[in-house]
Motif scaffolding. Structure first.
Motif, PDB file in Angstrom:
ATOM      1  N   GLY A   1       0.819  -1.202   0.000  1.00  0.00           N
ATOM      2  CA  GLY A   1       0.000   0.000   0.000  1.00  0.00           C
ATOM      3  C   GLY A   1       0.854   1.253   0.000  1.00  0.00           C
ATOM      4  N   ALA A   2       0.273   2.364   0.413  1.00  0.00           N
ATOM      5  CA  ALA A   2       0.946   3.671   0.406  1.00  0.00           C
ATOM      6  C   ALA A   2       1.481   4.001  -0.985  1.00  0.00           C
ATOM      7  CB  ALA A   2       2.066   3.721   1.440  1.00  0.00           C
ATOM      8  N   GLU A   3       0.743   3.563  -1.989  1.00  0.00           N
ATOM      9  CA  GLU A   3       1.037   3.837  -3.403  1.00  0.00           C
ATOM     10  C   GLU A   3       2.268   3.114  -3.931  1.00  0.00           C
ATOM     11  OE1 GLU A   3       1.089   8.063  -4.134  1.00  0.00           O
ATOM     12  OE2 GLU A   3      -1.103   8.177  -4.121  1.00  0.00           O
ATOM     13  N   LEU A   4       2.800   2.147  -3.198  1.00  0.00           N
ATOM     14  CA  LEU A   4       3.945   1.398  -3.726  1.00  0.00           C
ATOM     15  C   LEU A   4       3.575   0.683  -5.012  1.00  0.00           C
ATOM     16  CD1 LEU A   4       6.830   0.293  -3.500  1.00  0.00           C
ATOM     17  CD2 LEU A   4       5.926  -1.560  -2.087  1.00  0.00           C
ATOM     18  N   GLU A   5       2.361   0.117  -5.064  1.00  0.00           N
ATOM     19  CA  GLU A   5       1.937  -0.662  -6.237  1.00  0.00           C
ATOM     20  C   GLU A   5       1.041   0.136  -7.179  1.00  0.00           C
ATOM     21  OE1 GLU A   5       2.243  -3.253  -2.485  1.00  0.00           O
ATOM     22  OE2 GLU A   5       0.933  -1.589  -3.062  1.00  0.00           O
ATOM     23  N   ILE A   6       1.064   1.466  -7.056  1.00  0.00           N
ATOM     24  CA  ILE A   6       0.133   2.309  -7.805  1.00  0.00           C
ATOM     25  C   ILE A   6       0.267   2.137  -9.313  1.00  0.00           C
ATOM     26  CG2 ILE A   6       1.674   4.310  -7.906  1.00  0.00           C
ATOM     27  CD1 ILE A   6      -2.135   4.403  -7.295  1.00  0.00           C
ATOM     28  N   GLY A   7       1.459   1.733  -9.771  1.00  0.00           N
ATOM     29  CA  GLY A   7       1.681   1.615 -11.206  1.00  0.00           C
ATOM     30  C   GLY A   7       1.155   0.342 -11.831  1.00  0.00           C
ATOM     31  N   TRP A   8       0.725  -0.629 -11.011  1.00  0.00           N
ATOM     32  CA  TRP A   8       0.297  -1.900 -11.610  1.00  0.00           C
ATOM     33  C   TRP A   8      -0.888  -2.581 -10.927  1.00  0.00           C
ATOM     34  CZ3 TRP A   8       1.173  -6.333  -8.505  1.00  0.00           C
ATOM     35  CH2 TRP A   8       2.046  -6.139  -7.410  1.00  0.00           C
ATOM     36  N   LEU A   9      -1.020  -2.448  -9.615  1.00  0.00           N
ATOM     37  CA  LEU A   9      -2.107  -3.158  -8.931  1.00  0.00           C
ATOM     38  C   LEU A   9      -3.500  -2.679  -9.342  1.00  0.00           C
ATOM     39  CD1 LEU A   9      -2.912  -5.327  -6.930  1.00  0.00           C
ATOM     40  CD2 LEU A   9      -2.696  -3.623  -5.092  1.00  0.00           C
ATOM     41  N   PRO A  10      -3.751  -1.373  -9.463  1.00  0.00           N
ATOM     42  CA  PRO A  10      -5.090  -0.948  -9.885  1.00  0.00           C
ATOM     43  C   PRO A  10      -5.494  -1.518 -11.241  1.00  0.00           C
ATOM     44  CG  PRO A  10      -3.898   0.900  -8.940  1.00  0.00           C
ATOM     45  CD  PRO A  10      -2.915  -0.216  -9.086  1.00  0.00           C
ATOM     46  N   LEU A  11      -4.522  -1.653 -12.150  1.00  0.00           N
ATOM     47  CA  LEU A  11      -4.812  -2.230 -13.469  1.00  0.00           C
ATOM     48  C   LEU A  11      -5.236  -3.684 -13.323  1.00  0.00           C
ATOM     49  CD1 LEU A  11      -4.845  -2.161 -16.539  1.00  0.00           C
ATOM     50  CD2 LEU A  11      -2.378  -2.635 -16.507  1.00  0.00           C
ATOM     51  N   ILE A  12      -4.544  -4.424 -12.488  1.00  0.00           N
ATOM     52  CA  ILE A  12      -4.897  -5.819 -12.268  1.00  0.00           C
ATOM     53  C   ILE A  12      -6.288  -5.923 -11.641  1.00  0.00           C
ATOM     54  CG2 ILE A  12      -4.354  -7.841 -10.835  1.00  0.00           C
ATOM     55  CD1 ILE A  12      -1.420  -7.280 -11.338  1.00  0.00           C
ATOM     56  N   GLN A  13      -6.572  -5.056 -10.696  1.00  0.00           N
ATOM     57  CA  GLN A  13      -7.888  -5.078 -10.049  1.00  0.00           C
ATOM     58  C   GLN A  13      -9.005  -4.800 -11.053  1.00  0.00           C
ATOM     59  OE1 GLN A  13      -6.841  -2.151  -7.110  1.00  0.00           O
ATOM     60  NE2 GLN A  13      -6.689  -3.644  -5.460  1.00  0.00           N
ATOM     61  N   ARG A  14      -8.762  -3.865 -11.965  1.00  0.00           N
ATOM     62  CA  ARG A  14      -9.788  -3.572 -12.989  1.00  0.00           C
ATOM     63  C   ARG A  14      -9.962  -4.737 -13.941  1.00  0.00           C
ATOM     64  NH1 ARG A  14      -7.199   1.561 -12.911  1.00  0.00           N
ATOM     65  NH2 ARG A  14      -6.037   1.042 -14.814  1.00  0.00           N
ATOM     66  N   GLN A  15      -8.859  -5.376 -14.303  1.00  0.00           N
ATOM     67  CA  GLN A  15      -8.919  -6.484 -15.260  1.00  0.00           C
ATOM     68  C   GLN A  15      -9.631  -7.703 -14.671  1.00  0.00           C
ATOM     69  OE1 GLN A  15      -7.888  -6.751 -18.492  1.00  0.00           O
ATOM     70  NE2 GLN A  15      -7.283  -4.595 -18.567  1.00  0.00           N
ATOM     71  N   THR A  16      -9.488  -7.921 -13.378  1.00  0.00           N
ATOM     72  CA  THR A  16     -10.066  -9.118 -12.770  1.00  0.00           C
ATOM     73  C   THR A  16     -11.546  -8.947 -12.408  1.00  0.00           C
ATOM     74  OG1 THR A  16      -9.471  -8.418 -10.535  1.00  0.00           O
ATOM     75  CG2 THR A  16      -7.846  -9.711 -11.734  1.00  0.00           C
ATOM     76  N   SER A  17     -11.944  -7.720 -12.067  1.00  0.00           N
ATOM     77  CA  SER A  17     -13.306  -7.451 -11.573  1.00  0.00           C
ATOM     78  C   SER A  17     -13.638  -8.347 -10.374  1.00  0.00           C
ATOM     79  CB  SER A  17     -14.337  -7.667 -12.696  1.00  0.00           C
ATOM     80  OG  SER A  17     -14.094  -6.774 -13.765  1.00  0.00           O
ATOM     81  N   ASN A  18     -12.634  -8.643  -9.574  1.00  0.00           N
ATOM     82  CA  ASN A  18     -12.824  -9.474  -8.388  1.00  0.00           C
ATOM     83  C   ASN A  18     -13.209  -8.573  -7.219  1.00  0.00           C
ATOM     84  OD1 ASN A  18     -12.711 -11.165  -6.193  1.00  0.00           O
ATOM     85  ND2 ASN A  18     -10.665 -11.974  -6.613  1.00  0.00           N
TER      86      ASN A  18
END
Length: 302
Positions: free
Chosen positions: A80-97
């Motif tokens: 967290g704290a934006e460490l994964e800001i460059g890739w995790l949100p994209l994965i979350q959108r792609q999965t719709s989990n």
């Protein structure tokens, strides 16, 4: 009578073949959280680490394999704290989990449970890769890992209440062993207290605070900005008047900057694992800090 016996036998066979209860599927963004999840969950969890110790956690590709794993996850355990800001949100959108969407019970950020250091007074992106919420690299201090362990145990209990007692017992066992290890590491690392060092990237504030070490200068002109040879020459001049005992870098970082300093000054350069799997010696959370401290003590003897 014969039919009754056959029915009982069939029931026994099918009962024995019945699948075990499904494991809690953990999508861990970094190896340290995968290791912690395994310590707490044991055989009750199926843990997948999205990154390795040889990867920069800021820069990860949202590969199809990561998307598949995230799609089936019951919980994501990330820094967290934006460490994964460059890739995790994209994965979350792609999965719709929905289970691991921000705000869901299966969305877990380790930094939400600790007080972060190096929070910028003014957010100015021109100053480099500055994290708005503070430095996220809490895993360089094992005390922070222990702070995160209990909330993670409680989240596992929330998602899998049938096994709550087992999670609690495993957490207590881990916390006891890890606190004893922290005490040992602090004693072993006593010679590092007050030692001045240079850092390749400003990732180490938690470790330096824990061990009482002093950062004199980073090898980057700004966080995340690769240094030019001209800037490194300035670093060399600074080190003539403010000498350091070693230059440290993470296992995933390009060694050229620290090589440059070592070649021109003779100052030992030390590659630290940074996380589980960063070096051959850092196989789990315990050996991660063993290896880290041993490498710096070795450099100090030089």
């Amino acid at each position: 009578m014969r039919n009754l016996i056959l029915s009982i036998a069939a029931a026994a066979i099918f009962g024995a073949a019945a699948p075990a209860a499904a494991k809690l599927k953990v999508f861990a963004c970094e190896p340290e959280w995968a290791a912690l999840s395994t310590e707490i969950g044991g055989d009750l969890v199926d843990v997948y680490s999205a990154t390795t110790g040889e990867q920069d956690p800021h820069k990860v590709q949202a590969r199809p394999s990561l998307i598949v794993r995230a799609r089936n996850a019951d919980i994501s355990v990330c820094t967290g704290a934006e460490l994964e800001i460059g890739w995790l949100p994209l994965i979350q959108r792609q999965t719709s989990n929905a289970k691991i969407a921000p705000g869901a019970d299966g969305y877990f950020e380790a930094t939400s449970f600790v007080e972060l250091l190096e929070k910028p007074a003014i957010l100015d992106r021109s100053q480099g890769d500055i994290h708005a919420y503070g430095n996220p690299h809490i895993q360089t201090d094992p005390r922070y890992v222990l702070f995160v362990a209990k909330p993670l145990m409680e989240r596992f209990q929330q998602l899998d209440p049938a096994n709550a007692a087992t999670y609690a017992a495993r957490y207590q066992d881990f916390a006891t062993r890890f606190q004893a290890a922290i005490n040992k590491w602090q004693q072993e690392a006593a010679p590092l207290n007050g030692v001045p060092i240079a850092v390749q990237h400003k990732s180490w504030v938690y470790m330096l605070t824990w061990l009482g070490m002093k950062e004199v200068i980073p090898l980057e002109p700004k966080p995340g900005v690769p240094p030019s040879s001209g800037y490194l020459a300035q670093v060399v001049e600074t080190l003539k008047t403010q000498p350091v005992k070693m230059v440290i870098r993470a296992a995933y970082e390009d060694p050229r900057a620290s090589d440059f300093i070592h070649e021109r000054t003779g100052i030992p350069e030390v590659m630290l694992p940074f996380t589980v799997g960063g070096t051959d010696g850092a196989k789990d959370l315990f050996s991660l800090y063993d290896d880290t401290i041993n490498r710096m003590l070795g450099a100090l003897k030089q």
